[in-house]
Write a protein that holds these residues in place. Structure first.
Motif, PDB file in Angstrom:
ATOM      1  N   LEU A  16      -7.295  -9.573 -36.160  1.00 41.63           N
ATOM      2  CA  LEU A  16      -7.395  -8.393 -35.553  1.00 41.63           C
ATOM      3  C   LEU A  16      -5.865  -7.725 -35.061  1.00 41.63           C
ATOM      4  O   LEU A  16      -5.948  -6.564 -35.385  1.00 41.63           O
ATOM      5  N   LEU A  17      -5.019  -8.476 -34.886  1.00 44.20           N
ATOM      6  CA  LEU A  17      -3.853  -8.148 -34.775  1.00 44.20           C
ATOM      7  C   LEU A  17      -2.981  -7.652 -36.084  1.00 44.20           C
ATOM      8  O   LEU A  17      -2.783  -6.428 -36.179  1.00 44.20           O
ATOM      9  N   TYR A  18      -3.425  -8.422 -37.146  1.00 39.60           N
ATOM     10  CA  TYR A  18      -3.196  -8.180 -38.486  1.00 39.60           C
ATOM     11  C   TYR A  18      -3.780  -6.775 -38.811  1.00 39.60           C
ATOM     12  O   TYR A  18      -3.099  -6.151 -39.332  1.00 39.60           O
ATOM     13  N   GLN A  37      -1.909  -3.427 -40.196  1.00 38.61           N
ATOM     14  CA  GLN A  37      -1.856  -2.778 -41.295  1.00 38.61           C
ATOM     15  C   GLN A  37      -2.355  -1.292 -41.669  1.00 38.61           C
ATOM     16  O   GLN A  37      -1.887  -0.615 -42.292  1.00 38.61           O
ATOM     17  N   TYR A  38      -3.282  -1.012 -40.536  1.00 45.07           N
ATOM     18  CA  TYR A  38      -3.893   0.400 -40.352  1.00 45.07           C
ATOM     19  C   TYR A  38      -2.628   1.221 -40.061  1.00 45.07           C
ATOM     20  O   TYR A  38      -2.762   2.239 -40.262  1.00 45.07           O
ATOM     21  N   SER A  39      -2.030   0.754 -39.152  1.00 43.12           N
ATOM     22  CA  SER A  39      -0.710   1.421 -38.699  1.00 43.12           C
ATOM     23  C   SER A  39       0.159   1.837 -39.733  1.00 43.12           C
ATOM     24  O   SER A  39       0.787   2.988 -39.845  1.00 43.12           O
ATOM     25  N   ASN A  40       0.302   1.054 -40.805  1.00 49.62           N
ATOM     26  CA  ASN A  40       1.242   1.118 -41.747  1.00 49.62           C
ATOM     27  C   ASN A  40       0.479   1.930 -42.866  1.00 49.62           C
ATOM     28  O   ASN A  40       1.311   2.666 -43.595  1.00 49.62           O
ATOM     29  N   ASP A  41      -0.827   1.984 -43.130  1.00 54.56           N
ATOM     30  CA  ASP A  41      -1.759   2.445 -44.241  1.00 54.56           C
ATOM     31  C   ASP A  41      -3.064   2.691 -43.662  1.00 54.56           C
ATOM     32  O   ASP A  41      -3.892   2.072 -43.629  1.00 54.56           O
ATOM     33  N   ASP A  96     -10.011   6.191 -35.268  1.00 59.78           N
ATOM     34  CA  ASP A  96     -10.441   7.479 -34.501  1.00 59.78           C
ATOM     35  C   ASP A  96      -9.425   8.022 -33.700  1.00 59.78           C
ATOM     36  O   ASP A  96      -8.952   9.135 -33.630  1.00 59.78           O
ATOM     37  N   PHE A  97      -8.697   6.926 -32.952  1.00 58.88           N
ATOM     38  CA  PHE A  97      -7.644   7.073 -32.228  1.00 58.88           C
ATOM     39  C   PHE A  97      -6.477   7.736 -32.592  1.00 58.88           C
ATOM     40  O   PHE A  97      -6.060   8.719 -32.177  1.00 58.88           O
ATOM     41  N   VAL A  98      -5.936   7.216 -33.727  1.00 58.93           N
ATOM     42  CA  VAL A  98      -4.754   7.650 -34.364  1.00 58.93           C
ATOM     43  C   VAL A  98      -4.888   8.790 -34.728  1.00 58.93           C
ATOM     44  O   VAL A  98      -3.658   9.612 -34.718  1.00 58.93           O
TER      45      VAL A  98
END
Length: 337
Positions: A243-245, A249-253, A213-215
């Motif tokens: 959770l860090l992972y 991962q979502y920031s990359n894809d 949502d935020f991104v």
């Protein structure tokens, strides 16, 4: 911590050691946390000439002293690249101090931030992040109004993933991204209220949904993630590191799915042979925490401690319903045969 703690020789030594090691390891930007204002007893008595011993914010001599104090403190840790400043829920709340000329809470808060920024940004050319959250919509009005009075475009906002505090049943912060200023989202991967990693916090679906949502919102430029609370609660090298992972991962894809996060993380950390056993356990964590540290959708544990009754904030400030319209929370019920 507060920046003022660098005046303690042992803390100064420790912080400088950490800054040096972190820079040597290749971390490009290192900041320290601070709160302003500090408790009233930190400030010289000569400035407390307002009603009931409050600080007179109209006194220019106070602000001269205040800025020099920041110069002196930052000089003790010269390798630091900036500050993260919490300016609400602080010791001597700026909005409660005395002023004849400042007509609103927003103006008082802005004066504190601008005075810190004059030194950190204007003189030292370092980064300044201002960290904000609120107990109510009316408090957000003061915070947003304060931001309109800021002098420096370089100041970056940091806003929590949820309004007020990090509860699993709170909605996403509706104000994040609506303010025309670069904003980073603060995630509590350390789960202050949700087990602090001592109870497993392994729910990538939750993180992916929030960050997804935020991104997509305007003005959101990134995230920061807490990884511990106190002592040995770090999530690093524990199951909760998933959770860090998930954030990474979502920031990359942005197409990554929770199932893939489960599979990849468990395989990477524990081996493929552990996947059929650990994945169901990981996926049960959200229900376990929301059934033990929450009661009917409200967090009733005191910062993850199971002392339910003596902590009145659970039944007033922490109620998720005040941020939800209509105020409904859905609770999963499971019956045992």
């Amino acid at each position: 911590m507060d920046l003022r703690q660098v005046k303690e020789p042992e803390k100064e030594k420790q912080i400088n050691h950490l800054l040096e090691k972190a820079h040597q390891s290749g971390i490009g930007e290192l900041v320290v946390w601070d709160h302003a204002l500090y408790p009233l007893d930190y400030y010289p008595e000569e400035f407390k000439t307002g009603p009931e011993g409050t600080i007179d914010l109209d006194n220019p001599v106070f602000w001269t002293w205040f800025k020099q104090d920041y110069r002196d403190m930052i000089a003790l840790i010269p390798q630091v690249d900036g500050l993260i400043l919490t300016f609400i829920e602080t010791g001597a709340r700026a909005e409660r101090q005395y002023s004849r000329s400042l007509k609103s809470e927003a103006e008082k808060l802005a004066l504190v931030i601008n005075s810190v920024a004059d030194v950190v940004v204007g003189e030292l050319d370092k980064k300044l992040y201002i960290r904000t959250f609120s107990y109510s919509d009316s408090e957000y009005d003061a915070i947003i109004g304060c931001i309109e009075h800021l002098k420096y475009d370089e100041i970056i906002l940091m806003m929590k993933e949820t309004p007020h505090d990090f509860f699993l049943t709170h909605p996403n912060d509706k104000y994040a991204g609506t303010i025309d200023r670069p904003t980073i989202i603060e995630f509590d991967i350390g789960n202050e209220f949700n087990g602090q990693g001592v109870i497993a916090n392994t729910w990538p679906e939750y993180v992916l949904k929030r960050w997804g949502d935020f991104v997509a919102r305007k003005n959101i430029i990134g995230y920061v993630a807490r990884t511990d609370r106190n002592g040995t609660t770090s999530v690093i090298d524990k199951p909760s590191e998933i959770l860090l992972y998930a954030l990474q991962q979502y920031s990359n894809d942005t197409t990554v799915a929770a199932d893939k996060v489960y599979d990849d993380f468990i395989t990477l950390e524990y081996g493929s042979e552990a996947l059929p056993y650990l994945k169901p356990a990981f996926k049960s964590a959200f229900d376990i925490v929301t059934s033990s540290l929450y009661t009917l959708g409200t967090n009733t544990a005191n910062h993850s401690s199971l002392d339910f009754d003596p902590y009145p904030s659970s039944y007033a400030r922490h109620v998720s319903g005040k941020w939800i319209d209509p105020p409904l929370v859905y609770v999963k019920l499971k019956y045992l045969n």
